[in-house]
Design an enzyme around this catalytic site. Structure first.
Site, PDB file in Angstrom:
ATOM      1  N   GLY A 118      51.051  61.986  22.878  1.00  0.00           N
ATOM      2  CA  GLY A 118      52.327  61.898  23.591  1.00  0.00           C
ATOM      3  C   GLY A 118      53.258  63.023  23.195  1.00  0.00           C
ATOM      4  N   ALA A 119      52.688  64.224  23.022  1.00  0.00           N
ATOM      5  CA  ALA A 119      53.432  65.317  22.391  1.00  0.00           C
ATOM      6  C   ALA A 119      53.983  66.354  23.360  1.00  0.00           C
ATOM      7  CB  ALA A 119      52.549  66.003  21.352  1.00  0.00           C
ATOM      8  N   ARG A 173      56.604  66.054  25.140  1.00  0.00           N
ATOM      9  CA  ARG A 173      58.068  66.007  25.176  1.00  0.00           C
ATOM     10  C   ARG A 173      58.563  64.989  24.159  1.00  0.00           C
ATOM     11  NH1 ARG A 173      59.542  62.603  30.710  1.00  0.00           N
ATOM     12  NH2 ARG A 173      58.468  60.683  30.120  1.00  0.00           N
ATOM     13  N   ASP A 214      43.796  60.937  28.536  1.00  0.00           N
ATOM     14  CA  ASP A 214      44.340  59.585  28.583  1.00  0.00           C
ATOM     15  C   ASP A 214      43.858  58.882  27.320  1.00  0.00           C
ATOM     16  OD1 ASP A 214      44.930  56.909  28.987  1.00  0.00           O
ATOM     17  OD2 ASP A 214      43.967  56.769  30.954  1.00  0.00           O
ATOM     18  N   VAL A 215      44.773  58.529  26.414  1.00  0.00           N
ATOM     19  CA  VAL A 215      44.362  57.957  25.129  1.00  0.00           C
ATOM     20  C   VAL A 215      43.682  56.592  25.281  1.00  0.00           C
ATOM     21  CG1 VAL A 215      46.053  59.216  23.740  1.00  0.00           C
ATOM     22  CG2 VAL A 215      46.664  56.961  24.702  1.00  0.00           C
ATOM     23  N   SER A 221      58.596  50.458  16.842  1.00  0.00           N
ATOM     24  CA  SER A 221      59.937  50.486  17.429  1.00  0.00           C
ATOM     25  C   SER A 221      60.741  49.318  16.888  1.00  0.00           C
ATOM     26  CB  SER A 221      59.845  50.367  18.957  1.00  0.00           C
ATOM     27  OG  SER A 221      61.113  50.111  19.539  1.00  0.00           O
ATOM     28  N   TYR A 281      56.241  45.669  25.716  1.00  0.00           N
ATOM     29  CA  TYR A 281      56.510  46.746  24.763  1.00  0.00           C
ATOM     30  C   TYR A 281      56.720  46.197  23.351  1.00  0.00           C
ATOM     31  CZ  TYR A 281      58.776  51.106  23.102  1.00  0.00           C
ATOM     32  OH  TYR A 281      59.110  52.265  22.432  1.00  0.00           O
ATOM     33  N   ALA A 282      57.500  45.097  23.246  1.00  0.00           N
ATOM     34  CA  ALA A 282      57.767  44.486  21.938  1.00  0.00           C
ATOM     35  C   ALA A 282      56.470  43.989  21.304  1.00  0.00           C
ATOM     36  CB  ALA A 282      58.767  43.344  22.079  1.00  0.00           C
ATOM     37  N   ALA A 309      53.424  45.074  21.921  1.00  0.00           N
ATOM     38  CA  ALA A 309      52.598  46.231  21.566  1.00  0.00           C
ATOM     39  C   ALA A 309      53.088  46.877  20.279  1.00  0.00           C
ATOM     40  CB  ALA A 309      52.598  47.243  22.707  1.00  0.00           C
ATOM     41  N   LYS A 310      54.398  47.038  20.154  1.00  0.00           N
ATOM     42  CA  LYS A 310      54.949  47.702  18.980  1.00  0.00           C
ATOM     43  C   LYS A 310      54.813  46.833  17.731  1.00  0.00           C
ATOM     44  CE  LYS A 310      56.285  51.663  20.687  1.00  0.00           C
ATOM     45  NZ  LYS A 310      55.493  52.869  20.349  1.00  0.00           N
TER      46      LYS A 310
END
Length: 252
Positions: A12-13, A15, A62-63, A141, A153-154, A156-157
């Site tokens: 994800g590098a 940006r 694509d990771v 996060s 998202y929560a 996953a993080k």
């Protein structure tokens, strides 16, 4: 650092936080593989690193694609050097309240954050164990503690924190550490897009966020890059399985 330049991989590098981390690791003396979905988008970051005397390789993958990840890591090992540092930063958001969230929204976030981090780590760890030295840093996060509209998202993080602690147990005896960084509000294209989605000018959005942060400012990619730099350093070999909240104040 050893006399041989070590190779770092940052996902994800193209940006934001990932680009900031890639540039910092290059400044620290690492050869850096700049990974993102689109190789062309990675090239400006790689070129900036090379323009300042570093070595970099732009890689599009694509990771979440098992074969793609293995091919990318094989290419990095051949063209840049066998990787012994991995920063799992690739991430997406598909925010919505849970009753509106689609299964596709759930799966997309899980695939990039969790499956992607698993596949990248599995592909790279062999080089680390062979070298008897390695550093894995995964981006969690503050949302791991729960955040409205981010069930996917929560989760996953938070999952990445458990993943990190397990890696620390499994890989420690091979000289490999695994740690996680949990950023708070960081000024990136992603947070700018969130502001746009809620209909608020970004400067106003940042000001509102800063009012809730003890150090009275929002974070920048360089703040996260500095923490990554510490975790991957030679001197951090006794720090493993930790989650560092880089959020301008304490988090529960």
């Amino acid at each position: 650092m050893t006399t041989t330049t070590r190779t770092a991989v940052v996902t994800g590098a193209a940006r934001g936080i990932g680009a900031g981390v890639a540039k910092r690791l290059a400044a620290d003396g690492f050869a850096v593989a700049v990974i993102d979905l689109d190789e062309a988008a990675c090239k400006p970051v790689a070129e900036e690193i090379e323009a300042t005397g570093g070595r970099a390789l732009a890689v599009g993958v694509d990771v979440a694609d098992e074969q793609g990840v293995q091919a990318a890591v094989d290419r990095i090992a051949k063209e840049l050097g066998e990787p012994t540092v991995l920063v799992n930063n690739a991430g997406i958001i598909r925010d919505n309240l849970m009753f509106k969230m689609t299964a596709d929204d759930w799966d997309a976030v899980m695939n990039v954050h969790l499956r992607g981090s698993f596949l990248m780590t599995r592909a790279v760890q062999g080089y680390m164990t062979k070298a008897g030295w390695g550093r894995i840093v995964s981006l969690s996060s503050t949302s791991a503690l729960g955040n409205r509209g981010q069930a996917n998202y929560a989760a996953a993080k938070a999952g990445l924190q458990g993943f990190t602690k397990t890696l620390a147990f499994e890989l420690g005896k091979f000289g490999v550490t695994a740690n996680a960084i949990a950023p708070g509000f960081i000024e990136t294209e992603m947070t700018a897009a969130t502001a746009e989605r809620v209909g608020m000018p970004f400067e106003e959005f940042k000001k509102a966020a800063a009012s809730q942060i003890p150090v009275a400012r929002t974070g920048r990619p360089a703040d996260i890059a500095h923490a990554v730099s510490f975790f991957v350093s030679e001197g951090a070999g006794f720090v493993s399985g930790q989650v560092l909240y880089v959020a301008g104040g304490p988090k529960a």
